[in-house]
Motif scaffolding. Structure first.
Motif, PDB file in Angstrom:
ATOM      1  N   THR A  63      44.357 -16.682 106.067  1.00 47.13           N
ATOM      2  CA  THR A  63      43.297 -16.472 105.070  1.00 47.13           C
ATOM      3  C   THR A  63      43.515 -15.159 104.329  1.00 47.13           C
ATOM      4  N   ALA A  64      43.926 -14.113 105.060  1.00 42.48           N
ATOM      5  CA  ALA A  64      44.200 -12.824 104.417  1.00 42.48           C
ATOM      6  C   ALA A  64      45.316 -12.959 103.396  1.00 42.48           C
ATOM      7  N   VAL A  65      46.353 -13.731 103.717  1.00 44.85           N
ATOM      8  CA  VAL A  65      47.430 -13.971 102.746  1.00 44.85           C
ATOM      9  C   VAL A  65      46.868 -14.641 101.498  1.00 44.85           C
ATOM     10  N   GLY A  66      45.957 -15.594 101.702  1.00 46.13           N
ATOM     11  CA  GLY A  66      45.350 -16.266 100.557  1.00 46.13           C
ATOM     12  C   GLY A  66      44.521 -15.319  99.701  1.00 46.13           C
ATOM     13  N   VAL A  67      43.786 -14.411 100.346  1.00 48.82           N
ATOM     14  CA  VAL A  67      42.976 -13.440  99.591  1.00 48.82           C
ATOM     15  C   VAL A  67      43.879 -12.545  98.754  1.00 48.82           C
ATOM     16  N   TRP A  68      44.948 -12.017  99.373  1.00 44.39           N
ATOM     17  CA  TRP A  68      45.866 -11.155  98.615  1.00 44.39           C
ATOM     18  C   TRP A  68      46.527 -11.931  97.478  1.00 44.39           C
ATOM     19  N   SER A  69      46.877 -13.197  97.723  1.00 48.91           N
ATOM     20  CA  SER A  69      47.528 -14.001  96.682  1.00 48.91           C
ATOM     21  C   SER A  69      46.615 -14.215  95.490  1.00 48.91           C
ATOM     22  N   ASP A 115      49.436  -5.749  89.881  1.00 41.16           N
ATOM     23  CA  ASP A 115      49.055  -4.489  90.523  1.00 41.16           C
ATOM     24  C   ASP A 115      49.944  -4.289  91.755  1.00 41.16           C
ATOM     25  N   PRO A 116      50.744  -3.208  91.783  1.00 40.04           N
ATOM     26  CA  PRO A 116      51.635  -3.016  92.943  1.00 40.04           C
ATOM     27  C   PRO A 116      50.900  -2.882  94.270  1.00 40.04           C
ATOM     28  N   VAL A 117      49.648  -2.404  94.239  1.00 37.40           N
ATOM     29  CA  VAL A 117      48.867  -2.317  95.480  1.00 37.40           C
ATOM     30  C   VAL A 117      48.653  -3.710  96.061  1.00 37.40           C
ATOM     31  N   ASN A 118      48.323  -4.677  95.193  1.00 38.86           N
ATOM     32  CA  ASN A 118      48.098  -6.043  95.662  1.00 38.86           C
ATOM     33  C   ASN A 118      49.404  -6.692  96.115  1.00 38.86           C
ATOM     34  N   ARG A 126      51.996  -5.151  97.375  1.00 40.37           N
ATOM     35  CA  ARG A 126      52.355  -4.569  98.665  1.00 40.37           C
ATOM     36  C   ARG A 126      51.458  -5.121  99.778  1.00 40.37           C
ATOM     37  N   GLY A 127      50.168  -5.273  99.492  1.00 37.92           N
ATOM     38  CA  GLY A 127      49.260  -5.833 100.487  1.00 37.92           C
ATOM     39  C   GLY A 127      49.638  -7.256 100.863  1.00 37.92           C
ATOM     40  N   LEU A 128      50.050  -8.060  99.874  1.00 32.33           N
ATOM     41  CA  LEU A 128      50.469  -9.432 100.153  1.00 32.33           C
ATOM     42  C   LEU A 128      51.724  -9.447 101.024  1.00 32.33           C
ATOM     43  N   ALA A 129      52.670  -8.573 100.712  1.00 29.22           N
ATOM     44  CA  ALA A 129      53.897  -8.510 101.520  1.00 29.22           C
ATOM     45  C   ALA A 129      53.581  -8.121 102.955  1.00 29.22           C
ATOM     46  N   GLN A 130      52.696  -7.148 103.137  1.00 36.80           N
ATOM     47  CA  GLN A 130      52.326  -6.733 104.489  1.00 36.80           C
ATOM     48  C   GLN A 130      51.601  -7.856 105.234  1.00 36.80           C
ATOM     49  N   ALA A 131      50.742  -8.590 104.521  1.00 34.88           N
ATOM     50  CA  ALA A 131      50.024  -9.693 105.160  1.00 34.88           C
ATOM     51  C   ALA A 131      50.999 -10.773 105.634  1.00 34.88           C
TER      52      ALA A 131
END
Length: 708
Positions: free
Chosen positions: A149-155, A161-164, A166-171
């Protein structure tokens, strides 16, 4: 409105405490957090307060988890996620907080599925003989779904936005971890490769230095995880990953070895992985794998007893299957004195990588059935010596000895102490005019390996310094062995230990060249600088014994770290200038016949002094800056210690300059040079930290604190 502003100010106060910018005792922290959570609950319809409530409940969950109260942790984070989810639709920032909370919850839920190093306990999932319980597996599946679900939220956030991004890659990295814990190694590899590609794209986007460093560290971490996960995969899974382009070229040798361990023939490996036959053969010959075995015998009381080495040991092997190695151990044991006889009960376990290591558990050869009819004893006796020939002495000792962390740290300190001692005693050789006391190398004379009576006092001094090298080697060997035997195995410390050994050997050869060239001043200078390199590595090793093996993270702002690099570089110039001063002479213990560097001695001494003053200025600046940024206490203490050492070293330097270089002061100055360098390195190392288990608590999205 005034009440809302007061709540936000209270949240800002907590944010400073949480970041370490403001000090608070544990009881005060608890009270402040409880007061803040109660105040935020008074604004259920305010999106910002609702989002902050979810964030602060996650902080409370983290505190409960640190106290070992996992049940309270999960209950608290569940409440926090409900609050975060309500606020997520109102702002991308709130959505980011929600996604990070989902990842946190997944980590805490799946905790029983990982070991103390955050590696899967049950890499084969339900197929493993000691797989997770039904409750643990249910928690792991819930953790996987939350992370997905977290991957879906980041996607769903703006990927420009590089912050998003990077967050998706970490997720994706965390999702791979959750899948690996449940035994879905193939899916875990696919997600890890996808995340690695995302981080590479972030690097290509030319981010800032800190973001680039984070991306590089993530890529290194993912690469290590991929190597581990290859051990969990069947050959069919490897083939599918290869066909989908998800098997990196760098990992092909490990994949080929993994297939060979499972018994796949070289021709089938080449055909199905689309590799050349010669290419596969080369990979198998140059890429070893560590086979770890344990033979157990059941006694009359029904208990299984582990046999002594070589029946509980390990060896590096090449181009052999697990079945080959297991059969060889079976043959050897059945022909040994420990064999319980044809009617006895015994079994063998074989792992790939390391016994008890998650990457090896269940991924090698399964326990062999008790043989009912062993092969003839004549054949068995012939096979046994082959096992003995491939035993790894380090693995043998590690299987029988587990040093405490204090022992490992003491071993590292002993190596550091000896690396300083060898410099000081080397100075004593020069100061007593004993540089050619042994006039050749590696022997002491053309006719004798050791010092002779005819060489007198100078020969004894020179030969004694050579013998001290063996003590240094023993100290370096001690840290290598301690790091190898630690549980878990400290791979990084072991590599640093072998690097120390390489420097010792290199300096021994350079010392011989110095003797053979009649104390050439340039080789003498190189000899000292290489010894300084050894001191650097031993200092880093000593520091690392008190840290974890996670990626380093800064403890001070970027400009302070840049100041430390400037101080390191300037100190190197200072030390190098010191060798030129020594080489230009005249110096204590030197003969007038010794060749000098073609530089004016007084001028080089002045350059050396200028460099010393510059180092002092940088050290004072570092001490002041660390106080301004409220750096950790231990970091400020190291900066203070550096100033004390510099003051003493500068005093010795000026006194020896104006007193015609008395031998004792020159020796003290050489010791001071070592201590200055160690102090500078320790200051630099104290500006970052390596937590023991960085993966325990993923970053929580705090608007004031997080850069993710």
């Amino acid at each position: 409105m005034a009440q809302r502003e007061a709540v936000l100010r209270l949240d800002g106060q907590w944010a400073r405490v949480r970041a370490g910018a403001a000090h608070a005792e544990p009881q005060e922290r608890e009270r402040l957090l409880d007061e803040l959570i109660g105040a935020l609950r008074a604004f259920p319809d305010d999106p910002e307060c609702t989002a902050l409530l979810g964030l602060r409940l996650a902080d409370r969950a983290a505190l409960r988890f640190a106290e070992g109260d996992r049940a309270s942790t999960l209950a608290t984070i569940e409440e926090g996620l409900r609050s975060s989810e309500r606020a997520a639709a109102h702002s991308p920032e709130f959505a980011r907080w929600y996604a990070r909370g989902l990842i946190n919850h997944g980590v805490w839920l799946s905790w029983p599925l990982s070991d103390e190093d955050r590696l899967p306990r049950y890499p084969l999932g339900p197929a493993a003989s000691d797989g997770p319980s039904a409750m643990e597996r249910a928690a792991g599946e819930r953790a996987r779904d939350l992370t997905r679900t977290a991957v879906g939220v980041w996607s769903g956030l703006d990927q420009h936005d590089p912050v998003n991004r990077r967050g998706l890659a970490q997720a994706k990295v965390f999702l791979g971890d959750r899948l690996a814990e449940l035994g879905f190694a193939e899916d875990a590899v696919a997600w890890a490769v996808d995340a690695k590609s995302d981080f590479r794209q972030l690097l290509l986007a030319n981010p800032g230095a800190e973001a680039a460093q984070e991306a590089e560290e993530a890529i290194d971490h993912i690469g290590h995880q991929l190597e581990l996960r290859l051990r969990f995969l069947s050959f069919d899974s490897l083939v599918r990953l290869r066909a989908q382009g998800l098997l990196p070229e760098r990992l092909l040798p490990q994949a080929v070895v993994a297939a060979r361990i499972q018994g796949v023939t070289e021709s089938e490996i080449a055909a199905r992985l689309h590799l050349g036959a010669e290419q596969v053969g080369t990979m198998l010959e140059v890429t070893p794998w560590l086979a770890v075995w344990r033979v157990e015998v059941r006694g009359p009381d029904g208990l299984w007893t582990v046999q002594a080495p070589p029946w509980h040991s390990a060896a590096e092997v090449r181009n052999r299957t697990a079945q080959d190695v297991g059969a060889e151990v079976v043959r050897g044991f059945a022909g040994s004195a420990q064999y319980p006889g044809d009617g006895g009960h015994w079994r063998i376990h074989l792992w790939w990588h390391a016994e008890g290591d998650p990457a090896g558990r269940g991924s090698g050869w399964p326990p062999a059935p008790t043989p009912q009819r062993p092969p003839p004893r004549e054949t068995l006796h012939k096979a046994a010596p082959t096992i003995g020939a491939v035993l790894n002495p380090f693995a043998y000792i590690a299987s029988r000895w587990t040093p405490s962390p204090r022992t490992v740290r003491r071993a590292a300190f002993a190596a550091l102490l000896m690396s300083v001692a060898i410099v000081v005693t080397g100075g004593a050789v020069r100061l007593t005019g004993s540089g050619l006391g042994c006039d050749t190398w590696p022997k002491c004379t053309d006719d004798s390996l050791i010092v002779t009576q005819a060489q007198g006092f100078h020969g004894a001094i020179e030969f004694g310094n050579r013998m001290l090298t063996y003590v240094l080697c023993a100290a370096v060997g001690g840290i290598i062995l301690a790091a190898r035997s630690a549980k878990p195995w400290r791979h990084s410390l072991t590599k640093l230990g072998w690097f120390q050994f390489a420097l010792v050997m290199g300096n021994a050869v350079l010392g011989g060249i110095t003797v053979l060239t009649g104390l050439n001043p340039y080789s003498v200078a190189g000899h000292f600088l290489l010894a300084t390199s050894l001191i650097t590595v031993t200092t880093v090793t000593w520091q690392r014994t008190g840290e974890g093996d996670t990626a380093p993270r800064p403890r001070v702002p970027g400009p302070v770290r840049k100041l430390s690099w400037a101080m390191l570089a300037t100190t190197l110039v200072l030390i190098a200038a010191g060798t030129v001063v020594t080489g230009s002479g005249p110096h204590a213990g030197d003969s007038s016949e010794i060749r000098r560097m073609p530089f004016d001695w007084a001028a080089t001494a002045h350059v050396h002094a200028i460099a010393a003053w510059l180092v002092c200025a940088l050290a004072v600046a570092m001490w002041l800056v660390l106080r301004v940024v409220d750096a950790p206490v231990d970091t400020r203490a190291r900066a203070r210690d550096l100033l004390i050492v510099l003051l003493a070293q500068g005093g010795i330097g000026y006194v020896q300059f104006f007193t015609d270089l008395p031998e004792l002061l020159v020796a003290a100055h050489m010791l001071g040079s070592c201590l200055v360098w160690i102090s500078v390195v320790r200051v630099a190392l104290s500006l970052r930290e390596r937590p023991a288990e960085q993966a325990e608590l993923p970053a929580q999205g705090d608007a004031q604190l997080s850069t993710v």
